[in-house]
Enzyme design. Structure first.
Site, PDB file in Angstrom:
ATOM      1  N   LYS A 206       0.750  -1.110   0.124  1.00 58.93           N
ATOM      2  CA  LYS A 206      -0.012   0.109  -0.045  1.00 58.93           C
ATOM      3  C   LYS A 206       0.959   1.258   0.134  1.00 58.93           C
ATOM      4  O   LYS A 206       0.844   2.062  -0.810  1.00 58.93           O
ATOM      5  CB  LYS A 206      -0.778   0.099   1.044  1.00 58.93           C
ATOM      6  CG  LYS A 206      -1.880   1.253   1.291  1.00 58.93           C
ATOM      7  CD  LYS A 206      -2.821   0.983   2.476  1.00 58.93           C
ATOM      8  CE  LYS A 206      -3.474   2.322   2.761  1.00 58.93           C
ATOM      9  NZ  LYS A 206      -4.382   2.106   3.847  1.00 58.93           N
ATOM     10  N   GLU A 212      10.493  -4.881   4.548  1.00 60.42           N
ATOM     11  CA  GLU A 212      10.441  -6.234   4.296  1.00 60.42           C
ATOM     12  C   GLU A 212      10.224  -6.226   2.847  1.00 60.42           C
ATOM     13  O   GLU A 212      10.962  -7.107   2.128  1.00 60.42           O
ATOM     14  CB  GLU A 212       9.308  -7.018   5.052  1.00 60.42           C
ATOM     15  CG  GLU A 212       9.481  -7.185   6.682  1.00 60.42           C
ATOM     16  CD  GLU A 212       8.971  -6.136   7.315  1.00 60.42           C
ATOM     17  OE1 GLU A 212       8.568  -5.106   6.795  1.00 60.42           O
ATOM     18  OE2 GLU A 212       8.622  -6.523   8.551  1.00 60.42           O
ATOM     19  N   GLY A 267      -4.965  -1.807   5.066  1.00 61.43           N
ATOM     20  CA  GLY A 267      -4.105  -3.096   4.474  1.00 61.43           C
ATOM     21  C   GLY A 267      -4.874  -4.510   4.495  1.00 61.43           C
ATOM     22  O   GLY A 267      -4.897  -5.161   3.783  1.00 61.43           O
ATOM     23  N   ARG A 268      -5.485  -4.670   5.910  1.00 65.19           N
ATOM     24  CA  ARG A 268      -5.820  -5.987   6.123  1.00 65.19           C
ATOM     25  C   ARG A 268      -7.426  -6.332   5.645  1.00 65.19           C
ATOM     26  O   ARG A 268      -7.992  -7.338   5.692  1.00 65.19           O
ATOM     27  CB  ARG A 268      -6.167  -6.252   7.654  1.00 65.19           C
ATOM     28  CG  ARG A 268      -6.444  -5.190   8.524  1.00 65.19           C
ATOM     29  CD  ARG A 268      -6.374  -5.274  10.032  1.00 65.19           C
ATOM     30  NE  ARG A 268      -6.757  -4.301  10.711  1.00 65.19           N
ATOM     31  CZ  ARG A 268      -6.014  -3.139  10.876  1.00 65.19           C
ATOM     32  NH1 ARG A 268      -4.976  -3.049  10.336  1.00 65.19           N
ATOM     33  NH2 ARG A 268      -6.417  -2.374  11.733  1.00 65.19           N
ATOM     34  N   GLU A 353      -5.217  -7.419  14.433  1.00 65.20           N
ATOM     35  CA  GLU A 353      -4.661  -5.729  14.219  1.00 65.20           C
ATOM     36  C   GLU A 353      -5.797  -4.735  14.318  1.00 65.20           C
ATOM     37  O   GLU A 353      -5.570  -3.825  14.515  1.00 65.20           O
ATOM     38  CB  GLU A 353      -3.959  -5.859  12.797  1.00 65.20           C
ATOM     39  CG  GLU A 353      -3.019  -5.015  12.530  1.00 65.20           C
ATOM     40  CD  GLU A 353      -2.160  -5.068  11.149  1.00 65.20           C
ATOM     41  OE1 GLU A 353      -0.974  -5.665  11.337  1.00 65.20           O
ATOM     42  OE2 GLU A 353      -2.724  -4.619  10.286  1.00 65.20           O
ATOM     43  N   HIS A 384      -5.020 -33.741  16.690  1.00 63.78           N
ATOM     44  CA  HIS A 384      -3.823 -34.584  17.025  1.00 63.78           C
ATOM     45  C   HIS A 384      -2.630 -33.575  17.470  1.00 63.78           C
ATOM     46  O   HIS A 384      -1.613 -34.217  17.485  1.00 63.78           O
ATOM     47  CB  HIS A 384      -3.221 -35.388  15.775  1.00 63.78           C
ATOM     48  CG  HIS A 384      -4.221 -36.458  15.438  1.00 63.78           C
ATOM     49  ND1 HIS A 384      -4.697 -37.589  15.781  1.00 63.78           N
ATOM     50  CD2 HIS A 384      -5.242 -36.207  14.469  1.00 63.78           C
ATOM     51  CE1 HIS A 384      -5.612 -38.238  15.644  1.00 63.78           C
ATOM     52  NE2 HIS A 384      -6.046 -37.518  14.560  1.00 63.78           N
ATOM     53  N   LYS A 499       7.924  -0.690  13.509  1.00 61.14           N
ATOM     54  CA  LYS A 499       8.675  -0.360  12.161  1.00 61.14           C
ATOM     55  C   LYS A 499       9.324   0.749  12.533  1.00 61.14           C
ATOM     56  O   LYS A 499      10.708   0.954  12.083  1.00 61.14           O
ATOM     57  CB  LYS A 499       7.437   0.213  11.289  1.00 61.14           C
ATOM     58  CG  LYS A 499       6.510  -0.938  10.607  1.00 61.14           C
ATOM     59  CD  LYS A 499       5.526  -0.387   9.441  1.00 61.14           C
ATOM     60  CE  LYS A 499       4.659  -1.489   8.928  1.00 61.14           C
ATOM     61  NZ  LYS A 499       3.990  -0.801   7.724  1.00 61.14           N
TER      62      LYS A 499
END
Ligand SMILES: O=P(O)(O)OC[C@H]1O[C@](O)(CO)[C@@H](O)[C@@H]1O
Length: 554
Positions: A206, A212, A267-268, A353, A384, A499
Site C-alpha cells: 500500500k 520487508e 491493508g488487512r 490488528e 492430534h 516499524k
C-alpha cells in the site's frame, strides 16, 4: 460520560453470567427441541449453526439489546457511506466500495469513488487476461509461468489465503508463490526454483515503504538483472499494487503497470482491491468478480437483516459474551478443509490488528477486554495437536468450525471422514464424556467435562463466491465488536511503533546506541559483530514508518 460497563444492559449481562454459570449447553437442547432451528441461519451459500453455545435465550436477547443500544446502526451507515470513521488516521473505511457491484455511488469528500474503482477493476481485467492468455510476454518473448507476490501483512495474507483456497480453479499453467518474510532465505528458496524469463513479480504494498517488501523486491530485481534482462526489461517482469505510484515508478515499474488503490482501503481489508491481483491471475477475472459478489451479498445482508437474524452481528455478540462476561482469552479457528489452511493466519491479522486496542475512539483507556487472541489450524490435524487441551485443559476456548459440504470428486470417502470428524468434535466438546459412564466423575482423569462451545459454519461448496461471503462475514464481525467496544478497528499504531524502532536500531549498526536500554545495547553489540561497518547491511534500513519525532533517550 457514557460508560459501557455501567450501562443497564451490561450489568444485566453480568447478572445473567452468574445466573447461567452452571447451565449445561446440552440442557438447552433438552429444554427446547427447536433450538437448532432457532439458532441457525443461512446467507446465500453459508450456513451458521450457533446453537452449541453457552447462551440461553435470555442471554441472547440481552446481547441483542447491547447491539441495539450501541452506535452500530449509525457507524455501519457511516462506514458504507464513506464517513471518516478511522479517526486517528482521519480516513473513511471503504473496502465495501471495492465490492460494490450495485452501481450505487459512494462518496468521499463529495466525489463518487466508484468510477475510479471501476477503472482499476477494468485494468485488472485487461492485465489478468493478457497474462493468462499468454499475450503478455516476458523480456525475451516467452509467456509468464510463475507469479511471485512480494508483500507482507494485508498485502500478503489475503491474496495468499484466497489463491490457496481456490487452487482448484487456478490457471493450469500458472504457479503462484508468496514471499513475505524479510528473512532472505524465504525469497532465496522461491527464486532458486524459477526462470526469470517466465516470472512475473507483483510488488504489493500500500505504502511502498515497508522494509520487508522493499528489500525483497530489490533482491528479486537484482536476481532478475543478474540472471536475465537489463534495466529496460524490468517493466515486463515487475508490476505493483500500491497507493504510492511515484515510489513504484522510481523502482522501475511502468506507470501503466502500477495498479492503484486508495488510502481508505486498510491493508488487512485490501484483498478486494488491486492487492487481489494474484487472485484474478489465478482464477481469472470472472472468478475474482464472483469473490466480490459473495462479499457484496454479505454486505447487503449485514446492512439489511435485523440484528436477531444478522450473521456477523450474532457472531460478534456471542464473541463479546465469551470475552467480556465468561472471560475467554482466545478464539480458535479450525477449518476442516485443507484448502483453507491459511485462513487462521488471515483471520488472526484481521481480528488482532483491528481490535487489539486498549483506548477508545475518544482516547480514553477502556476498562473491559477487547479483541481476543485468534489462532488455529486445520482439522483434522488440530485434533492430534492441541485438541487435548481444548477437551480437558483448564482454558476455555470457543471454537469456530468451518467446512464445505461438497466433496471433491474421487475423494468422497475422505470428505465424509473429514466432516464426520468435525461433527464428532463439536459434539464431544459440548457433551463431554461424563455421560459415557456413570462411574466417571468430574475429577476422573478419563473424564472430559464438555460444556465447551462452538459455532459451525458450513459452505455449500468452497467457491469464489462463498469464500468472498465468508471473509466479509468475519470483517463485519470484527467491525461490530469494535463498535460495541467503541474502539477504532482501522488503525495499527502498535505496528507502526515497531516499524519505527526497527529503522532506528538499524541506523545504529555502526554508531553508538547509548539511548537504547542496556538489553537492546547488549544484543545489538552481538549483532554488530556480524555486520562490519563497511558492509551493505545498512542499506536495508527501513524508511521511517511515520512522521513521529525521533525517540527520546529512555
Ligand atoms: O502494504 P504495506 O504498506 O506494505 O503494509 C503492509 C502491512 O503492514 C501493516 O501496516 C502492519 O502490519 C498492515 O496493515 C499492512 O497490511
Amino acid at each position: 460520560m457514557f460508560q459501557l460497563t455501567r450501562s443497564v444492559t451490561w450489568q444485566a449481562l453480568e447478572r445473567l453470567r452468574d445466573k447461567t454459570a452452571n447451565d449445561r449447553i446440552r440442557d438447552y437442547f433438552t429444554n427446547d427441541p427447536q433450538r437448532f432451528e432457532k439458532m441457525s441461519l443461512r446467507v446465500g451459500g453459508l450456513f451458521l449453526d450457533y446453537s452449541k453455545h453457552h447462551v440461553s435465550d435470555e442471554v441472547l436477547s440481552k446481547l441483542l439489546e447491547l447491539a441495539d443500544h450501541s452506535a452500530l446502526v449509525q457507524r455501519r451507515a457511516q462506514m458504507f457511506s464513506g464517513d471518516i470513521i478511522n479517526v486517528t488516521e482521519n480516513r473513511p473505511v471503504l473496502h465495501t466500495a471495492l465490492r460494490n457491484l450495485s452501481d450505487e455511488p459512494v462518496h468521499v469528500d463529495g466525489n463518487d469513488v466508484m468510477p475510479e474503482i471501476n477503472r482499476t477493476r477494468e485494468q485488472i481485467k485487461q492485465f489478468s487476461e493478457a497474462v493468462r492468455s499468454g499475450e503478455w510476454k516476458g523480456y525475451n518473448g516467452q509467456r509468464i509461468k510463475d507469479v511471485v507476490n512480494i508483500g507482507i501483512g494485508g498485502s500478503d495474507l489475503g491474496p495468499n489465503m484466497a489463491v490457496r483456497a481456490l487452487l482448484k480453479y487456478r490457471h493450469p499453467e500458472l504457479h503462484f508463490h508468496f514471499v513475505s518474510n524479510v528473512d532472505g532465505t524465504h525469497i532465496q528458496k522461491v527464486l532458486s526454483r524459477l526462470d526469470p524469463a517466465t516470472t512475473l513479480f507483483i510488488v504489493s504494498t500500500k505504502t511502498f515503504s515497508t522494509q520487508e517488501t522493499l528489500l525483497n523486491a530489490k533482491t528479486a530485481r537484482r536476481w532478475f538483472l543478474e540472471n536475465a534482462g537489463e534495466d529496460a526489461d524490468v517493466g515486463a517482469h515487475f508490476i505493483a499494487a500500491s497507493t504510492n505510484r511515484k515510489a513504484a515508478m522510481d523502482f522501475g515499474i511502468r506507470e501503466e503497470n502500477v495498479f492503484e488503490f486508495w488510502a481508505w482501503v486498510g491493508g488487512r481489508y485490501s484483498m478486494w482491491s488491486s492487492i487481489g491481483l494474484p487472485i484474478a491471475l489465478s482464477i481469472g477475472f470472472d472468478g475474482f468478480i464472483e469473490l466480490l459478489e459473495g462479499a457484496h451479498e454479505m454486505d447487503r445482508h449485514f446492512i439489511e437483516a435485523p440484528f436477531s437474524q444478522n450473521m456477523p452481528v450474532l457472531m460478534a455478540l456471542i464473541g463479546i459474551w465469551y470475552i467480556n462476561f465468561i472471560g475467554a482469552e482466545t478464539q480458535a479457528i479450525v477449518p476442516y478443509d485443507q484448502a483453507l489452511n491459511q485462513l487462521p493466519s488471515f483471520l488472526q491479522q484481521l481480528d488482532m490488528e483491528s481490535n487489539g486496542k486498549s483506548v477508545d475512539i475518544f482516547g480514553h483507556p477502556v476498562n473491559y477486554k477487547t479483541g481476543p487472541i485468534v489462532w488455529g489450524q486445520t482439522g483434522s490435524n488440530g485434533q492430534h495437536a492441541f485438541f487435548q487441551l481444548l477437551h480437558q485443559g483448564t482454558r476455555y476456548v470457543p471454537i469456530d468450525f468451518i467446512a464445505s459440504l461438497k466433496p471433491e470428486p474421487g475423494v468422497e470417502d475422505h470428505h465424509f471422514a473429514l466432516l464426520t470428524n468435525m461433527l464428532a468434535q463439536a459434539n464431544a466438546f459440548m457433551e463431554g464424556s461424563q455421560g459415557d459412564s456413570k462411574e466417571l466423575s468430574q475429577h476422573d482423569p478419563y473424564s472430559c467435562p464438555g460444556n465447551r462451545p462452538s459455532s459451525t459454519l458450513l459452505l455449500d461448496e468452497l467457491t469464489p463466491k462463498n469464500l468472498g461471503a465468508l471473509i466479509a462475514l468475519y470483517e463485519h464481525k470484527v467491525f461490530v465488536q469494535g463498535v460495541i467496544w467503541n474502539i477504532n478497528s482501522f488503525d495499527q499504531w502498535g505496528v507502526q511503533l515497531g516499524k519505527r524502532i526497527a529503522g532506528e536500531i538499524s541506523e545504529r549498526i555502526d554508531t553508538n546506541a547509548a539511548d537504547f536500554d542496556a538489553s537492546t545495547q547488549g544484543l545489538l553489540e552481538l549483532v554488530r559483530a556480524h555486520f562490519p561497518s563497511d558492509g551493505n547491511a545498512k542499506q536495508s534500513a527501513p524508511a521511517s514508518a511515520d512522521k513521529k519525532p525521533a525517540r527520546k533517550k529512555r
